[in-house]
Write a protein that holds these residues in place. Sequence first.
Motif, PDB file in Angstrom:
ATOM      1  N   CYS B 210       0.842  -1.200   0.000  1.00 19.63           N
ATOM      2  CA  CYS B 210       0.000   0.000   0.000  1.00 19.63           C
ATOM      3  C   CYS B 210       0.877   1.249   0.000  1.00 19.63           C
ATOM      4  O   CYS B 210       0.659   2.180  -0.779  1.00 19.63           O
ATOM      5  CB  CYS B 210      -0.907  -0.032   1.228  1.00 19.63           C
ATOM      6  N   ARG B 211       1.893   1.247   0.854  1.00 18.69           N
ATOM      7  CA  ARG B 211       2.791   2.399   0.956  1.00 18.69           C
ATOM      8  C   ARG B 211       3.500   2.650  -0.368  1.00 18.69           C
ATOM      9  O   ARG B 211       3.669   3.794  -0.804  1.00 18.69           O
ATOM     10  CB  ARG B 211       3.812   2.111   2.057  1.00 18.69           C
ATOM     11  N   CYS B 214       0.865   3.900  -3.065  1.00 17.09           N
ATOM     12  CA  CYS B 214       0.350   5.247  -2.813  1.00 17.09           C
ATOM     13  C   CYS B 214       1.390   6.337  -3.072  1.00 17.09           C
ATOM     14  O   CYS B 214       1.026   7.492  -3.268  1.00 17.09           O
ATOM     15  CB  CYS B 214      -0.147   5.360  -1.378  1.00 17.09           C
ATOM     16  N   GLY B 215       2.655   6.011  -3.053  1.00 22.71           N
ATOM     17  CA  GLY B 215       3.638   7.076  -3.264  1.00 22.71           C
ATOM     18  C   GLY B 215       5.076   6.600  -3.237  1.00 22.71           C
ATOM     19  O   GLY B 215       5.963   7.287  -3.757  1.00 22.71           O
ATOM     20  N   VAL B 218       7.355   6.687  -6.343  1.00 26.40           N
ATOM     21  CA  VAL B 218       7.681   7.980  -6.974  1.00 26.40           C
ATOM     22  C   VAL B 218       9.118   8.370  -6.634  1.00 26.40           C
ATOM     23  O   VAL B 218       9.545   8.221  -5.494  1.00 26.40           O
ATOM     24  CB  VAL B 218       6.700   9.065  -6.471  1.00 26.40           C
ATOM     25  N   PHE B 221       9.219  13.469  -5.464  1.00 28.41           N
ATOM     26  CA  PHE B 221       8.004  13.778  -4.715  1.00 28.41           C
ATOM     27  C   PHE B 221       7.485  15.188  -5.017  1.00 28.41           C
ATOM     28  O   PHE B 221       6.287  15.428  -4.977  1.00 28.41           O
ATOM     29  CB  PHE B 221       8.270  13.663  -3.211  1.00 28.41           C
ATOM     30  N   HIS B 224       4.784  15.219  -7.385  1.00 27.63           N
ATOM     31  CA  HIS B 224       3.593  14.419  -7.062  1.00 27.63           C
ATOM     32  C   HIS B 224       3.228  14.681  -5.608  1.00 27.63           C
ATOM     33  O   HIS B 224       3.363  13.804  -4.760  1.00 27.63           O
ATOM     34  CB  HIS B 224       3.860  12.922  -7.277  1.00 27.63           C
ATOM     35  N   ARG B 227       0.526  12.425  -3.783  1.00 31.57           N
ATOM     36  CA  ARG B 227       1.052  11.085  -3.471  1.00 31.57           C
ATOM     37  C   ARG B 227       2.098  11.177  -2.356  1.00 31.57           C
ATOM     38  O   ARG B 227       2.210  10.287  -1.509  1.00 31.57           O
ATOM     39  CB  ARG B 227       1.662  10.447  -4.718  1.00 31.57           C
ATOM     40  N   TYR B 228       2.881  12.268  -2.342  1.00 33.70           N
ATOM     41  CA  TYR B 228       3.866  12.454  -1.273  1.00 33.70           C
ATOM     42  C   TYR B 228       3.175  12.553   0.084  1.00 33.70           C
ATOM     43  O   TYR B 228       3.601  11.936   1.067  1.00 33.70           O
ATOM     44  CB  TYR B 228       4.690  13.721  -1.542  1.00 33.70           C
ATOM     45  N   VAL B 230       0.252  11.371   0.929  1.00 36.02           N
ATOM     46  CA  VAL B 230      -0.293  10.065   1.307  1.00 36.02           C
ATOM     47  C   VAL B 230       0.835   9.173   1.818  1.00 36.02           C
ATOM     48  O   VAL B 230       0.714   8.511   2.856  1.00 36.02           O
ATOM     49  CB  VAL B 230      -1.016   9.406   0.109  1.00 36.02           C
ATOM     50  N   TRP B 231       1.954   9.167   1.100  1.00 32.73           N
ATOM     51  CA  TRP B 231       3.119   8.353   1.507  1.00 32.73           C
ATOM     52  C   TRP B 231       3.611   8.782   2.876  1.00 32.73           C
ATOM     53  O   TRP B 231       3.917   7.944   3.737  1.00 32.73           O
ATOM     54  CB  TRP B 231       4.222   8.508   0.458  1.00 32.73           C
TER      55      TRP B 231
END
Lengths: 262, 273
Positions: B210-211, B214-215, B218, B221, B224, B227-228, B230-231
């Motif tokens: 998941c981690r 989600c980001g 990438v 960062f 994005h 996404r950053y 969320v990560w």
Amino acid sequence: MSEVTMRIWRGDPTGGDFENYTLPANEGEVVLDMVHRIQAGPAPDLACRWNCKAGKCGSCSAEINGMPRLMCMTRMDELPADQPVTVAPMRTFPVIRDLVTDVSFNFEVAKRIPSFAPRPREADGTYRMAQMDVDRGQEFRKCIECFLCQDVCHVIRDHEENKAHYAGPRFLMRAMELESHPLDTRDRRELLRKELGLAMCNITKCCTEVCPEHIKITDNGIIPLKERVVDAAYDPIAWLGRKILRRSRPPVLETETAASPA
Amino acid sequence: MSTLGDVKPTPVTLGGARGGPNVRTLRGDRWWVSPAVTVGVLTSFVAYATWAAFQNANYYVGASMHRDLISPFYSPCLTGSCVPGSHPGFVFTWWTISPAILILIFPLGFRLTCYYYRKAYYRGFWQSPPACAVADGHKSYSGEARFPLILQNLHRYFFFFGLILNVILTIDAVMAFRMPGEGLGVSVGTLVLCVNAGLLWAYSLSCHACRHLCGGGVDQFSKHKIRYRVWKTLSPLNAHHMQFAWMSLIFVGLTDLYVRLVASGVFHDPKLF
């Protein structure tokens, strides 16, 4: 005054055994202090590698009471006082003499990691990276190359034959540092999958447990790298996405002989 | 005078005398406690879950007891044998064995391929290695490079199925506030289902796949930022993945046990307010 018995492995490539040295215990000492007192007293020929005595040079790696640790960072008062303190050389590497091992395997593996290849500079001749881009890599750069993680990794510790095709935690972490670098343009994932043995790691996290710099080698280095390899090789939806969006970097399939400059 | 160009790398000879004595381990501490506890808890859970899955009874507390509680092992109940009120409106009539088997395949796959449980069972059951700096229990080792262990790479797909089940179990928890014949309310069973759903969400959202999705995948960062964020949010959760793995595993078993005891009439689910 209380005494402590140091049980130290003495030997060379032809063999060896433990020898006991009983010394007075002093407050505040670390295992390396005891080794130095043995060198200054009963065994001046005891071989041991050390340098900074501050946990930053990564030289004095050994196995203390069976666990890979830095001798300079292991306080005597955190070890059981009622039994001898066992000090042995790192198990994974060929012994040279006493506590000194030949760690050159690691330097050869380092040469196999394709080096940093940045994208072209900006129009003004600079590279620009935001703080949020570089934060993740900072953790990996704390590595002092003590090779305790390489020593404890059972893939090569218990299976010598795997050294030919397994990079080990320190260098998988290095690969993750490069792969996630915001400026890097290389794709090392196929190389990691086929040549550097990423799939040999079974995530038992001993590398993280012994790291004196407390780097989350598995959670932040190896597992994210495994997920990136899944993206490249095992995920059909990710593959389809790359095809549709035409996003891919040329993969690096061969190792390099030059050490990375980054 | 020599230059850097004259310096040749030292060839590495594999093999040679290894450091220290040739013994299984030099550790004198109780390193075997952790793998033994892992084996004990996982074996107990698998034994209980298998028994519960094949019971095919007492998994639903319905309107006759003024409750709407379903065991997480049987939700969603999708087969023709599901008791009235427990299924969502459609059923697979071709499935003739316990409906739990149809559902448990997915959480089983999710946990079996989980990066934390891999550590736990490789150490505990497979002894590869049993503990750090303790010799591997096998003479040869090929890691996860070959079949069947190469299938560990399917973890992210089991994660997606896990998310679907989490949504369903969350709906079950919300439905547990509905007490047929008594209106809305909160019972111990309601709280049990809510805590169970919460722990399963925590376990899923702290997952390494998941981690990454989600980001983590990438590189830049700053380009994005969502996404950053969320990560960044998921990373502290990820640090506690092991704790969530154990808590959610034990609690999902206890949730089934609670529903089972109420459904079989051992005691009534007390209404709190």
